[in-house]
Design a protein around this motif. Sequence first.
Motif, short mmCIF file in Angstrom:
data_model
loop_
_atom_site.label_atom_id
_atom_site.label_comp_id
_atom_site.label_asym_id
_atom_site.label_seq_id
_atom_site.Cartn_x
_atom_site.Cartn_y
_atom_site.Cartn_z
N ALA A 90 0.83 -1.22 0.18
CA ALA A 90 0.12 0.08 0.12
C ALA A 90 0.76 1.29 0.24
N LEU A 91 1.75 1.10 0.60
CA LEU A 91 2.70 2.16 0.96
C LEU A 91 3.47 2.78 -0.56
N ALA A 92 3.97 1.62 -1.16
CA ALA A 92 4.68 1.65 -2.44
C ALA A 92 3.66 2.10 -3.63
N ASN A 93 2.52 1.91 -3.62
CA ASN A 93 1.54 2.12 -4.57
C ASN A 93 1.26 3.59 -4.29
N GLY A 94 1.06 4.05 -3.12
CA GLY A 94 0.71 5.51 -2.95
C GLY A 94 1.82 6.54 -2.87
N CYS A 95 3.33 5.62 -2.46
CA CYS A 95 4.13 6.88 -2.53
C CYS A 95 5.56 6.55 -3.35
N PRO A 96 5.17 6.54 -4.59
CA PRO A 96 6.20 6.23 -5.48
C PRO A 96 7.78 7.02 -5.46
N ASN A 97 7.55 8.28 -4.73
CA ASN A 97 8.66 8.97 -4.72
C ASN A 97 9.45 8.78 -3.15
N LEU A 98 9.08 7.46 -2.63
CA LEU A 98 9.64 7.53 -1.33
C LEU A 98 11.04 7.20 -1.27
N ARG A 99 11.94 7.85 -0.49
CA ARG A 99 13.43 7.98 -0.52
C ARG A 99 13.94 7.20 0.94
N ARG A 100 13.10 7.22 1.94
CA ARG A 100 13.74 6.65 3.16
C ARG A 100 12.49 5.98 4.14
N LEU A 101 13.06 4.73 4.44
CA LEU A 101 11.91 3.86 4.91
C LEU A 101 12.49 3.20 6.34
N VAL A 102 11.81 2.95 7.27
CA VAL A 102 12.21 2.15 8.67
C VAL A 102 11.24 1.01 8.50
N VAL A 103 11.50 -0.25 8.62
CA VAL A 103 10.35 -1.29 8.72
C VAL A 103 11.17 -2.55 9.58
N ILE A 104 10.26 -3.27 10.31
CA ILE A 104 10.54 -4.59 11.09
C ILE A 104 9.68 -5.66 10.38
N ASN A 105 10.27 -6.60 10.49
CA ASN A 105 9.50 -8.17 10.07
C ASN A 105 8.93 -8.19 8.83
N ALA A 106 9.68 -7.56 7.87
CA ALA A 106 9.09 -7.72 6.51
C ALA A 106 9.82 -8.75 5.79
#
Length: 477
Positions: free
Chosen positions: A179-195
């Motif tokens: 959902a984040l990738a589809n809505g934010c194609p210009n994303l530059r930085r991401l912090v995530v856990i358990n992906a």
Amino acid sequence: MSVLEENPDSPLKKRPPRWSDIWLKKTKPLKHVVFAMQLQSLASKDPKSQTLIPHFANIDRTLLLSDELLLKILSKLPLSQRNPNSLVCKRWLNLQGRLVRSLKILDWNFLVSGRLITRFPNLAHVDLLNGCLFSPRNSGILLTQRMVSMQMRYGNCSNWELLEENLLPVEVVDGGLQALANGCPNLRRLVVINASELGLLTLAEECLTLQELELHKCNDNVLRGIAACENLQILKLVGNVDGLYCSLVSDVGLTILAQGCKRLVKLELSGCEGSFDGIKAIGQCCLMLEELTICDHRMEDGWLAALSYCENLKTLRLLSCKRIDLDPGPDEYLGFCASLERLYLQKCQLRSKKSLRALFRVCEAVREVVVLDCWGLDNDMFTSASVCRRVKFLSLEGCSLLTTEGLEATVLSWLDLETLVVVSCKNIKESDISPALATLFCNLKELRWRPDAKSLLSSSLMGTGMGKKGGKFFKRT
């Protein structure tokens, strides 16, 4: 004909006034209201007509401004006014949402429902770490670790069990990433856990501008998805965290990473396993790597020799490492990093002189050395730093075993030393300063001297000219 019709002056003809009669007789205020409403309606259709609106009409003058112009104005205001400005009207609320670039998600439903993208369409930096945890909001127990902060229902279980119980499933996290990738194609930085690998692959396909990634609870399989992020420049991998979670990152994952992310500039490995082969693969493939941080590593002996393959490495940081390299091998196989400029040691256990000597040998071209709160650094171990002949900046803080004699034996061999910082090193005494060391102090560009709370050197040397070389004066701390 009735009596009322024959006698129009009869008192029976009169009746009490109706509300409709009073309303129709006093229509002057109503006419002003209707007139103002008509003007506002015309202004919304034709902004140029607002110049004809009288002052008594309460019209939003910002309607004359386009969204692009109003965005430029709002962007110039301080950040402290962002929340109050969003309360003015719905238009300002939407415009303020378009100005937000960085956001930390605490509610996962806010992401998967689509409200995040609608409210903040131009996000570039997103932190999903705490959003991947669901915990009771009314609990009085708070678990805080340097990377995770969460509420808990009870305290009779380990931190590891608590995290596993409150961590979102992998498939749920992957759905949020999609959902984040589809809505934010210009994303530059991401912090995530358990992906998982699948979620990161989706992110890599949609967010081609992704440059910085911080991945917690990482393993070798997940690194297959990271390798698809071809434009990634800054990467932090957290594998094993004592008391919180356990995940394996080995040479297999480091090799996959090196072959996929060849544009890395900064890399941090926290709680990762590996050996000579994994670090060598990174050095050979990631030719643009300039900064390497290794935190609490579980690497096998002999990994230090692989640093020489990082030809463009400029900064090496070792943080909270219980050991460095107990068996680094012969000196002829160690090599050295010719481009290295900065060596940073913080909260490391320097138990072995052999391993510390090997580290300084690999970093012999370094120009800045910082040692902060490292246990075990005594005179005998610090003398191994004499091999670094090009040091211009030295900072020692919290080195309680080092004495004035050990400091002098090393710094006098550094002919290019310009800056010296000594803070909270209780065994370094001013009474033990020799004439040679005092002469060195006079030739420094900058000296910050506070080995203990009783130090009087800064006040006693004022006016002597110490520290004035190069136009920089002695700094009193």
